[in-house]
Design a protein around this motif. Structure first.
Motif, PDB file in Angstrom:
ATOM      1  N   ILE A 198      -5.173 -13.169  -5.220  1.00  0.00           N
ATOM      2  CA  ILE A 198      -6.395 -13.278  -6.147  1.00  0.00           C
ATOM      3  C   ILE A 198      -6.219 -11.897  -6.977  1.00  0.00           C
ATOM      4  CG2 ILE A 198      -8.748 -13.217  -6.284  1.00  0.00           C
ATOM      5  CD1 ILE A 198      -8.739 -14.260  -3.445  1.00  0.00           C
ATOM      6  N   ASP A 199      -5.899 -12.093  -8.375  1.00  0.00           N
ATOM      7  CA  ASP A 199      -5.979 -11.033  -9.315  1.00  0.00           C
ATOM      8  C   ASP A 199      -7.496 -10.809  -9.848  1.00  0.00           C
ATOM      9  OD1 ASP A 199      -5.966  -9.136 -11.325  1.00  0.00           O
ATOM     10  OD2 ASP A 199      -4.026  -9.806 -12.214  1.00  0.00           O
ATOM     11  N   SER A 200      -8.159 -10.045  -9.563  1.00  0.00           N
ATOM     12  CA  SER A 200      -9.484  -9.678  -9.948  1.00  0.00           C
ATOM     13  C   SER A 200      -9.686  -9.304 -11.531  1.00  0.00           C
ATOM     14  CB  SER A 200     -10.302  -8.573  -9.053  1.00  0.00           C
ATOM     15  OG  SER A 200      -9.602  -7.306  -9.628  1.00  0.00           O
ATOM     16  N   LEU A 201      -8.729  -9.018 -12.102  1.00  0.00           N
ATOM     17  CA  LEU A 201      -8.507  -8.682 -13.559  1.00  0.00           C
ATOM     18  C   LEU A 201      -9.353  -7.454 -13.632  1.00  0.00           C
ATOM     19  CD1 LEU A 201      -8.408 -12.010 -15.470  1.00  0.00           C
ATOM     20  CD2 LEU A 201      -6.592 -10.549 -14.653  1.00  0.00           C
ATOM     21  N   ASP A 202      -9.571  -6.381 -12.675  1.00  0.00           N
ATOM     22  CA  ASP A 202     -10.764  -5.340 -12.909  1.00  0.00           C
ATOM     23  C   ASP A 202     -10.052  -4.512 -13.983  1.00  0.00           C
ATOM     24  OD1 ASP A 202      -8.632  -4.777 -11.044  1.00  0.00           O
ATOM     25  OD2 ASP A 202      -9.714  -3.073 -10.434  1.00  0.00           O
ATOM     26  N   TRP A 203      -8.732  -4.699 -14.073  1.00  0.00           N
ATOM     27  CA  TRP A 203      -8.063  -3.646 -15.118  1.00  0.00           C
ATOM     28  C   TRP A 203      -8.274  -3.925 -16.542  1.00  0.00           C
ATOM     29  CZ3 TRP A 203      -3.956  -6.214 -17.706  1.00  0.00           C
ATOM     30  CH2 TRP A 203      -3.846  -7.264 -17.361  1.00  0.00           C
ATOM     31  N   LEU A 204      -8.871  -5.136 -16.686  1.00  0.00           N
ATOM     32  CA  LEU A 204      -8.825  -5.333 -18.468  1.00  0.00           C
ATOM     33  C   LEU A 204     -10.278  -4.987 -18.649  1.00  0.00           C
ATOM     34  CD1 LEU A 204      -7.566  -9.177 -18.228  1.00  0.00           C
ATOM     35  CD2 LEU A 204      -6.639  -7.086 -19.348  1.00  0.00           C
ATOM     36  N   LYS A 205     -10.217  -4.299 -19.802  1.00  0.00           N
ATOM     37  CA  LYS A 205     -11.778  -3.734 -20.223  1.00  0.00           C
ATOM     38  C   LYS A 205     -12.740  -4.448 -20.477  1.00  0.00           C
ATOM     39  CE  LYS A 205     -10.114   0.772 -21.857  1.00  0.00           C
ATOM     40  NZ  LYS A 205      -9.880   1.641 -23.012  1.00  0.00           N
ATOM     41  N   PRO A 206     -12.687  -5.868 -21.014  1.00  0.00           N
ATOM     42  CA  PRO A 206     -13.459  -6.843 -21.299  1.00  0.00           C
ATOM     43  C   PRO A 206     -14.334  -7.295 -20.258  1.00  0.00           C
ATOM     44  CG  PRO A 206     -11.646  -7.254 -22.739  1.00  0.00           C
ATOM     45  CD  PRO A 206     -11.391  -6.138 -21.589  1.00  0.00           C
ATOM     46  N   MET A 207     -13.638  -7.136 -19.136  1.00  0.00           N
ATOM     47  CA  MET A 207     -14.230  -7.717 -17.835  1.00  0.00           C
ATOM     48  C   MET A 207     -15.466  -6.628 -17.149  1.00  0.00           C
ATOM     49  SD  MET A 207     -12.760 -10.693 -17.055  1.00  0.00           S
ATOM     50  CE  MET A 207     -11.231 -11.399 -17.948  1.00  0.00           C
ATOM     51  N   VAL A 212     -15.630  -9.597 -12.640  1.00  0.00           N
ATOM     52  CA  VAL A 212     -14.697  -9.145 -11.460  1.00  0.00           C
ATOM     53  C   VAL A 212     -15.091  -9.939 -10.467  1.00  0.00           C
ATOM     54  CG1 VAL A 212     -13.541  -7.453 -10.144  1.00  0.00           C
ATOM     55  CG2 VAL A 212     -13.922  -7.101 -12.623  1.00  0.00           C
ATOM     56  N   ILE A 213     -16.236  -9.899 -10.061  1.00  0.00           N
ATOM     57  CA  ILE A 213     -16.812 -10.452  -8.701  1.00  0.00           C
ATOM     58  C   ILE A 213     -16.675 -11.841  -8.650  1.00  0.00           C
ATOM     59  CG2 ILE A 213     -18.844 -10.755  -7.247  1.00  0.00           C
ATOM     60  CD1 ILE A 213     -19.650  -7.778  -8.127  1.00  0.00           C
ATOM     61  N   ALA A 214     -17.015 -12.516  -9.880  1.00  0.00           N
ATOM     62  CA  ALA A 214     -16.905 -13.969 -10.088  1.00  0.00           C
ATOM     63  C   ALA A 214     -15.463 -14.297  -9.977  1.00  0.00           C
ATOM     64  CB  ALA A 214     -17.321 -14.279 -11.299  1.00  0.00           C
ATOM     65  N   ASN A 215     -14.250 -13.530 -10.305  1.00  0.00           N
ATOM     66  CA  ASN A 215     -13.107 -13.806 -10.278  1.00  0.00           C
ATOM     67  C   ASN A 215     -12.475 -14.095  -8.848  1.00  0.00           C
ATOM     68  OD1 ASN A 215     -12.590 -14.287 -12.975  1.00  0.00           O
ATOM     69  ND2 ASN A 215     -11.884 -12.210 -13.381  1.00  0.00           N
ATOM     70  N   ILE A 216     -13.300 -13.014  -7.690  1.00  0.00           N
ATOM     71  CA  ILE A 216     -12.794 -13.080  -6.720  1.00  0.00           C
ATOM     72  C   ILE A 216     -13.566 -14.235  -5.771  1.00  0.00           C
ATOM     73  CG2 ILE A 216     -13.050 -11.848  -4.363  1.00  0.00           C
ATOM     74  CD1 ILE A 216     -12.745  -9.017  -6.249  1.00  0.00           C
ATOM     75  N   ILE A 217     -14.739 -14.247  -5.981  1.00  0.00           N
ATOM     76  CA  ILE A 217     -15.633 -15.141  -5.148  1.00  0.00           C
ATOM     77  C   ILE A 217     -15.186 -16.713  -5.535  1.00  0.00           C
ATOM     78  CG2 ILE A 217     -17.901 -16.169  -4.716  1.00  0.00           C
ATOM     79  CD1 ILE A 217     -17.509 -13.434  -3.460  1.00  0.00           C
ATOM     80  N   SER A 218     -14.970 -16.922  -6.718  1.00  0.00           N
ATOM     81  CA  SER A 218     -14.530 -18.316  -7.463  1.00  0.00           C
ATOM     82  C   SER A 218     -13.167 -18.764  -6.527  1.00  0.00           C
ATOM     83  CB  SER A 218     -14.476 -18.551  -8.680  1.00  0.00           C
ATOM     84  OG  SER A 218     -13.400 -17.648  -9.223  1.00  0.00           O
ATOM     85  N   ASN A 219     -12.154 -17.788  -6.327  1.00  0.00           N
ATOM     86  CA  ASN A 219     -11.003 -18.001  -5.356  1.00  0.00           C
ATOM     87  C   ASN A 219     -11.235 -18.308  -4.093  1.00  0.00           C
ATOM     88  OD1 ASN A 219      -8.297 -18.068  -7.211  1.00  0.00           O
ATOM     89  ND2 ASN A 219      -9.671 -16.211  -8.057  1.00  0.00           N
ATOM     90  N   VAL A 220     -12.353 -17.956  -3.557  1.00  0.00           N
ATOM     91  CA  VAL A 220     -12.749 -17.949  -2.127  1.00  0.00           C
ATOM     92  C   VAL A 220     -13.565 -19.463  -2.077  1.00  0.00           C
ATOM     93  CG1 VAL A 220     -13.628 -17.196  -0.068  1.00  0.00           C
ATOM     94  CG2 VAL A 220     -12.492 -15.813  -1.626  1.00  0.00           C
ATOM     95  N   GLU A 221     -14.653 -19.584  -2.939  1.00  0.00           N
ATOM     96  CA  GLU A 221     -15.578 -20.659  -2.807  1.00  0.00           C
ATOM     97  C   GLU A 221     -15.795 -21.746  -4.042  1.00  0.00           C
ATOM     98  OE1 GLU A 221     -19.158 -18.417  -0.412  1.00  0.00           O
ATOM     99  OE2 GLU A 221     -19.301 -18.914  -2.600  1.00  0.00           O
ATOM    100  N   GLY A 222     -14.894 -21.323  -4.961  1.00  0.00           N
ATOM    101  CA  GLY A 222     -14.851 -22.225  -6.176  1.00  0.00           C
ATOM    102  C   GLY A 222     -16.101 -21.823  -7.097  1.00  0.00           C
ATOM    103  N   GLY A 223     -15.864 -22.184  -8.259  1.00  0.00           N
ATOM    104  CA  GLY A 223     -17.044 -21.809  -9.273  1.00  0.00           C
ATOM    105  C   GLY A 223     -16.327 -21.267 -10.386  1.00  0.00           C
ATOM    106  N   THR A 224     -17.235 -20.368 -11.276  1.00  0.00           N
ATOM    107  CA  THR A 224     -16.719 -19.721 -12.410  1.00  0.00           C
ATOM    108  C   THR A 224     -15.903 -18.561 -12.510  1.00  0.00           C
ATOM    109  OG1 THR A 224     -18.762 -20.757 -13.594  1.00  0.00           O
ATOM    110  CG2 THR A 224     -17.791 -19.036 -14.606  1.00  0.00           C
TER     111      THR A 224
END
Length: 301
Positions: A198-207, A212-224
């Motif tokens: 799971i790449d949180s993409l925390d390194w990208l400034k627009p995030m 970042v939290i959505a990118n992690i949670i969505s890979n575990v539970e699904g969603g946006t």
């Protein structure tokens, strides 16, 4: 409830697939003994994902590119507050006298220190001698710190910068060099390479934090979730929202401890994980990354 023949068949198929997945794990994250890896053919990392974490609601937090004199101590304070352990993939060029107390603090507080190579250059652009020297330097420095702090476990984890390895433009393969360096330093095949699921993409400034939290949670539970894409007409990168309908349900998370915005996100992330019943585990507790009793100690160096 009465079991039908179709239900029995389905159950058998599920159990068989689980057994197969378990067999497939093995020592997958180590370069295979006796195998000669081929540039341009033995590459990619989908085959090295953490299958044992799928559907478990368990994740591993990993932080790259440190240590950072300001952000890493902040992160350690947050992790200590929530009694969470993480893995820090460090660049050995940062193993300076000034940073050494901080590096030892990471290990002494129960976190895993690991190698992210000597520098953060793309290893697919290096000659064999350059890669070998950088790998040996980084592994040796990490192992020596673990000896000095008398770490109870001495797992040797390594992550390629950018996840880049095995290019067909090279005359050598990184895994073959990895095995040779490991034999030289430990007398065994001890370097356990670790990519991420799971790449949180925390390194990208627009995030921002929510992204970042959505990118992690969505890979575990699904969603946006959010990604960066190039505009159709402008060609400029912009943030794009998408939906994960078939989440992994767990995995190794990639973050960074060199950005203030990333560390700022961690406390809210840990609160969110707890609320959702998502457990943070150590890398060494994951089947793919377990040493299964193997002891790796430096030879006399």
């Amino acid at each position: 409830m009465k079991l039908t023949s179709k239900m029995v068949l389905l159950t058998t198929m599920i159990m068989s697939s689980l057994t197969f997945a378990q067999v497939e794990i093995g020592d997958k994250q180590f370069p295979e003994d006796g195998k000669v890896y081929r540039p341009g053919q033995d590459t990619g990392f989908d085959q090295y994902k953490s299958k044992s974490l799928l559907g478990t609601k368990r994740i591993v937090l990993t932080f790259d590119d440190g240590p950072d004199a300001v952000q890493t101590p902040r992160l350690l304070d947050i992790l200590k507050k929530y009694n969470v352990k993480a893995t820090f993939f460090m660049l050995s060029e940062k193993f300076t006298d000034k940073n050494m107390p901080l590096i030892k603090r990471v290990a002494m507080e129960g976190h895993t220190i690991a190698s992210h190579h000597h520098d953060h250059d793309n290893n697919n652009n290096k000659t064999e001698s350059q890669y070998r020297a950088g790998l040996k330097d980084s592994i040796l420095k990490v192992a020596k710190v673990m000896e000095e702090v008398n770490a109870p476990s001495r797992e040797i984890y390594y992550r390629f910068p950018y996840g880049a390895y095995g290019s067909g433009s090279l005359s050598y393969h990184h895994f073959n060099v990895m095995k040779e360096v490991s034999q030289e330093l430990f007398g065994d095949n001890c370097i356990n390479f670790a990519f991420w699921d799971i790449d949180s993409l925390d390194w990208l400034k627009p995030m921002d934090q929510k992204d970042v939290i959505a990118n992690i949670i969505s890979n575990v539970e699904g969603g946006t979730a959010y990604n960066m894409v190039k505009g159709r007409f402008s060609g400029k990168s912009k943030k794009d929202k998408y939906t994960i309908s078939h989440p992994m349900g767990g995995g190794v998370v990639l973050m960074h401890d060199i950005h203030a915005r990333s560390v700022d996100t961690v406390e809210t992330l840990l609160k969110t994980l707890k609320q959702k019943g998502i457990e943070v585990v150590n890398l060494s507790d994951v089947e793919e990354y377990s040493y299964k009793g193997k002891e790796c100690r430096l030879l006399n160096k």
